[in-house]
Design a protein around this motif. Structure first.
Motif, short mmCIF file in Angstrom:
data_model
loop_
_atom_site.label_atom_id
_atom_site.label_comp_id
_atom_site.label_asym_id
_atom_site.label_seq_id
_atom_site.Cartn_x
_atom_site.Cartn_y
_atom_site.Cartn_z
N ALA A 56 1.02 -1.40 -0.02
CA ALA A 56 -0.14 0.17 -0.02
C ALA A 56 1.02 1.22 -0.05
O ALA A 56 1.99 1.22 0.49
N HIS A 57 0.28 2.22 -0.67
CA HIS A 57 0.86 3.57 -0.55
C HIS A 57 1.04 4.12 0.94
O HIS A 57 -0.10 3.92 1.67
N GLY A 58 2.33 4.58 1.37
CA GLY A 58 2.28 4.98 2.63
C GLY A 58 1.37 5.95 3.07
O GLY A 58 0.76 6.12 4.23
N ARG A 84 5.85 8.87 11.18
CA ARG A 84 6.94 8.10 10.78
C ARG A 84 6.36 6.52 10.20
O ARG A 84 5.47 5.95 11.09
N PHE A 85 6.82 6.28 9.32
CA PHE A 85 6.51 4.96 8.50
C PHE A 85 7.34 3.96 9.20
O PHE A 85 8.38 4.09 9.35
N ARG A 86 6.77 3.03 9.73
CA ARG A 86 7.34 1.88 10.55
C ARG A 86 7.31 0.58 9.70
O ARG A 86 8.25 -0.35 10.42
N GLY A 87 6.25 0.31 9.03
CA GLY A 87 6.37 -0.98 8.24
C GLY A 87 5.57 -0.89 7.03
O GLY A 87 4.89 0.03 6.63
N MET A 88 5.65 -1.99 6.25
CA MET A 88 5.03 -2.17 4.83
C MET A 88 3.52 -2.63 5.32
O MET A 88 3.14 -3.61 6.03
N VAL A 89 2.46 -2.25 4.44
CA VAL A 89 1.12 -2.77 4.45
C VAL A 89 0.85 -3.40 3.09
O VAL A 89 1.34 -2.96 2.15
N PHE A 90 0.53 -4.69 3.26
CA PHE A 90 0.42 -5.49 2.27
C PHE A 90 -1.27 -5.81 1.93
O PHE A 90 -1.85 -5.63 2.73
N GLU A 92 -4.58 -7.69 1.66
CA GLU A 92 -5.31 -8.36 2.82
C GLU A 92 -4.97 -8.20 4.18
O GLU A 92 -5.42 -8.63 5.08
N ASP A 93 -3.98 -7.23 4.47
CA ASP A 93 -3.70 -6.68 5.85
C ASP A 93 -5.08 -5.90 6.30
O ASP A 93 -5.59 -5.36 5.67
N VAL A 94 -5.11 -6.27 7.72
CA VAL A 94 -6.25 -5.54 8.37
C VAL A 94 -5.44 -4.56 9.44
O VAL A 94 -4.74 -5.04 10.21
N ILE A 95 -5.65 -3.45 9.17
CA ILE A 95 -5.12 -2.38 9.69
C ILE A 95 -6.21 -1.66 10.86
O ILE A 95 -7.14 -1.38 10.73
N LYS A 116 -1.92 -0.37 13.27
CA LYS A 116 -1.10 -1.48 13.64
C LYS A 116 -1.78 -2.63 12.62
O LYS A 116 -3.12 -2.47 12.22
N ASN A 117 -0.91 -3.54 12.08
CA ASN A 117 -1.52 -4.55 11.30
C ASN A 117 -2.10 -5.85 12.03
O ASN A 117 -2.09 -5.62 13.47
#
Length: 139
Positions: A56-58, A84-90, A92-95, A116-117
């Motif tokens: 996903a786009h940050g 601050r961006f801490r991790g990638m979102v893919f 099917e991730d649930v945020i 959080k994912n």
């Protein structure tokens, strides 16, 4: 009286859980933002870039943090973001989005925010300053 008027440091807003991230979400965001980097929409291009898949786009993730404050749109507005961006979102991730009051004064409330994912890993951390509208400041 504003629902935010009585908050104190340590108080938390109701968490917001987004539906699983879809490719269509990212295609729509690419169109809206003008960010057509193919790592956000095409598996093969993401893999060529060394990623395990589309991310996903940050800024898509950051923009969703505003949903925490939607219930308070009549009370004020987000004056400032510091993220601050801490991790990638893919796909099917649930945020899940979180906000906790750090401090407040007569005009603003400062929140520590995070996304959080589904594995409880932070993908974004930061602060939001929410400015109360002047008509709501008086007690």
């Amino acid at each position: 009286m504003s629902p935010l008027y009585g908050v104190q440091p340590g108080d938390k807003l109701k968490a917001v859980t987004l539906p699983p991230v879809t490719r269509l979400d990212l295609i729509k965001y690419a169109g809206a933002s003008g960010d057509y980097n193919p790592i956000h929409t095409i598996d093969e291009e993401a893999e060529k870039a060394g990623l395990p898949g589309v991310i996903a786009h940050g800024m898509w993730t950051m923009g969703n943090l505003a949903k925490l404050f939607t219930p308070f749109y009549e009370e004020g507005f987000i004056q400032n973001y510091s993220i601050r961006f801490r991790g990638m979102v893919f796909l099917e991730d649930v945020i899940t989005l979180h906000a906790e009051v750090e401090g407040k004064d007569q005009e603003t409330i400062t929140f520590n925010v995070r996304a959080k994912n589904q594995n409880e890993e932070d993908v974004i951390k930061g602060q939001v300053v929410f400015r109360k509208t002047e008509t709501r400041i008086a007690t």
